[in-house]
Design an enzyme around this catalytic site. Structure first.
Site, short mmCIF file in Angstrom:
data_model
loop_
_atom_site.label_atom_id
_atom_site.label_comp_id
_atom_site.label_asym_id
_atom_site.label_seq_id
_atom_site.Cartn_x
_atom_site.Cartn_y
_atom_site.Cartn_z
N ASP A 393 0.87 -1.22 0.00
CA ASP A 393 0.00 0.00 0.00
C ASP A 393 0.89 1.24 0.00
O ASP A 393 1.68 1.44 0.91
CB ASP A 393 -0.94 0.00 1.15
CG ASP A 393 -1.88 -1.21 1.05
OD1 ASP A 393 -2.10 -1.72 -0.07
OD2 ASP A 393 -2.39 -1.61 2.08
N THR A 394 0.63 2.06 -0.83
CA THR A 394 1.78 2.81 -1.34
C THR A 394 1.35 4.10 -2.02
O THR A 394 0.25 4.18 -2.53
CB THR A 394 2.52 1.90 -2.35
OG1 THR A 394 2.91 0.72 -1.71
CG2 THR A 394 3.70 2.56 -2.98
#
Length: 589
Positions: A393-394
């Site tokens: 998640d980025t």
């Protein structure tokens, strides 16, 4: 009789929008390509306030690298569910004058004292360290990456205090939290409470009752502790984070939960300058894709693109005749990416600790052997790893400036907020990137002290031609776990084969194959298709042996969130920003 409007007025007259978010992409919408004139810059990212921070730095005389740091810090304030100074970062930078591409690997290492035996002794079973186990915390590399980006790639016109200024002001004053970020925050409220005694720093207290809650859409979240963390880095550089108060708070929290990190682990951290790996597509008149190599999964995109090139050279497929997202198009890309993941998950580790056969994996001879496994009529859900030597998640954002420099920058906590654990008085959560280590003796990615894990986050750049030193085509990327190399290949080929713009290339429905391992250690076989790909194509792919799963609504986050800034021949920047996120592309005036 008039329709009563009270319920709707009630929602829109409150201090924040209702917590129950509307259906995601419930009706058709569109975005136009955004243009910045010659001599001007551009920012494309997932949060408008972060884009404004980048523009502020460009207006002050900073370059694309300076602006990237400002965007990165502001995203920690506005979108901490995706990134933070407690995580890692990577940078690809195109120098507009020399046409050189430089790269920084800002990933952190496992504590020196941590071993596989110690992980097992702590009660961990299975193939990975659980996300909330603080032995999953590797040294946060983000702060050092900011400092090194500033010192090695920055304009030299602005101090780090100047560059972090917008984020510091925003953290102190507070920012309204966007719709998607609020949804992610509220879903994991209980995780914060369970992770540490300092959850209140990442939550909001009701002024009347003192009860904590996660911010609703439009609700203002202040983070004075994070502002103080940023001030320490702005004033003292790496020492401000990796030594002293902040380092002590990190170590105290981790050790209190059975972890093994020490002050020396933090003080000894370094960013690694690296040479990007590349793949040519289309020969001298084509393009060169630049990715960061192991310990990242950038090699998946490079392998996949190389295999697709070989399949066309050998007449097995012809993507020039395939329609976008038809059966031939999707089947070819899916299988090429599967082959890339099979090798990456088997061979990628930290090159400072193990031999990663990058040159062999990317050789034309080896790519041709792998391409020979492709069946144009049937899926092969589980490709075995190849043998490239004898015996997976980025937030991603892109910046560009008026001098032709461009930056692709990515940072992450790994799984959402990471461990949810907040070091006292610091205002950020610690990443859980160590969960991506393999708990298997002898595996290249097996956990070991001082080792960096397989990394999912990867920035990307594309230049013209088949040699280094070509003109920039675009700086781009598609964030989101194991989807990232898949998104890179799809978006690039959307533009090269179908003439999609920087915006429509991101708008188009995507696929994502499962590359995470199940409880038996096997890579998943599901193929997720985004709503918008026809039922006829879904059925045909199923007949070919693909395990198709249609994804709708907010679950479409699995397809990542991309950003593009393209360089046009006339010197104009053309930007696109993914509709699956809250941000936009914005030009400098």
């Amino acid at each position: 009789m008039p329709v009563p409007l009270e319920p709707y007025l009630f929602h829109h007259l409150q201090d924040a929008l209702p917590a129950e978010a509307p259906e995601f992409l419930q009706f058709a919408s569109r975005r136009s390509v955004v243009y910045a004139g010659p001599g001007k810059g551009m920012i494309a990212c997932s949060q408008p306030l972060a884009a404004e921070a980048g523009l502020e730095i460009l207006r002050a005389g900073g370059n694309a690298a300076d602006a990237a740091i400002a965007v990165s810090a502001m995203l920690n304030v506005t979108e901490p569910a995706m990134c933070g100074i407690g995580g890692d970062a990577f940078c690809l930078y195109f120098n507009g004058k020399t046409k050189e591409v430089k790269a920084l690997n800002g990933s952190g290492r496992a504590p020196a004292a941590l071993t596989l035996d110690k992980v097992r002794a702590s009660g961990v079973v299975g193939s990975e360290i659980p996300y909330t186990n603080l032995n999953s915390v590797t040294v946060p590399g983000c702060a050092a990456a900011w400092v090194d980006t500033h010192e090695t790639l920055g304009s030299g016109k602005l101090t780090l205090e100047d560059i972090l200024g917008p984020a510091i002001r925003a953290a102190e004053a507070g920012v309204p939290i966007s719709e998607l970020t609020s949804s992610q925050w509220r879903e994991v409220f209980d995780c914060f409470i369970a992770a540490s005694d300092n959850a209140h720093e990442m939550l909001i207290a009701d002024p009347a009752t003192g009860k904590l809650h996660a911010p609703a859409p439009g609700e203002v979240k202040k983070n004075p502790e994070l502002a103080q963390t940023f001030r320490a880095v702005a004033k003292d550089g790496k020492k401000g984070f990796y030594e002293g108060r902040i380092a002590e708070a990190i170590v105290e929290l981790i050790q209190s939960k059975g972890g093994h990190m020490t002050l020396e682990d933090l003080a000894s951290h370094t960013t690694t300058p690296v040479t990007p790996i590349t793949a040519n597509y289309g020969g001298p008149d084509g393009v060169l894709l630049h990715e960061i190599g192991p310990n990242t999964q950038g090699i998946v995109a490079v392998i996949a693109l190389g295999i697709i090139e070989v399949l066309q050279e050998d007449g097995i497929v012809d993507l020039r005749k395939a329609k976008h997202n038809d059966v031939e198009w999707l089947h070819t890309l899916i299988e090429a990416i599967r082959l890339g993941f099979a090798d990456a998950r088997a061979f990628v580790g930290d090159p400072e600790h193990v031999k990663v056969p990058v040159e062999e994996l990317l050789s034309k001879e080896y790519l041709r052997k792998r391409a020979a496994l492709f069946d144009p009529k049937a899926a092969i859900p589980n490709f075995a790893a190849g043998a490239p030597i004898a015996s997976s998640d980025t937030v991603l954002f892109v910046t560009a400036d008026g001098e032709g420099n461009a930056c692709s920058y990515i940072q992450s906590n790994y799984a959402g907020f990471g461990t949810y654990a907040v070091p006292k008085g610091c205002g950020f959560t610690l990443q859980n990137r160590g969960s991506n280590f393999e708990l298997e003796e002898g595996h290249p990615n097996c956990i070991a002290g001082g080792k960096r894990p397989y990394h999912t986050i990867i920035p990307a750049l594309v230049t013209k031609g088949d040699k280094l030193g070509g003109d920039l085509l675009m700086t781009y990327g598609v964030m989101g776990g194991f989807n990232q190399p898949q998104g890179h290949v799809q978006v690039l080929l959307n533009m090269l084969h179908h003439g999609f713009t920087a915006q429509s290339a991101l708008d188009a429905p995507r696929f994502c194959i499962s590359a995470e391992k199940n409880s038996d250690g096997e890579i998943g076989t599901d193929v997720f298709l985004e709503d918008g790909i026809s039922q006829e194509v879904q059925d045909k792919l199923t007949e070919m042996g693909h395990n198709i799963k249609l994804v709708k609504g907010r679950a479409r986050g699995v397809f990542g969130r991309g950003q593009i800034i393209q360089r046009l021949p006339n010197g104009v920047w053309a930007g696109g920003s993914d509709p699956r996120a809250d941000g936009h592309a914005v030009p400098q005036l």
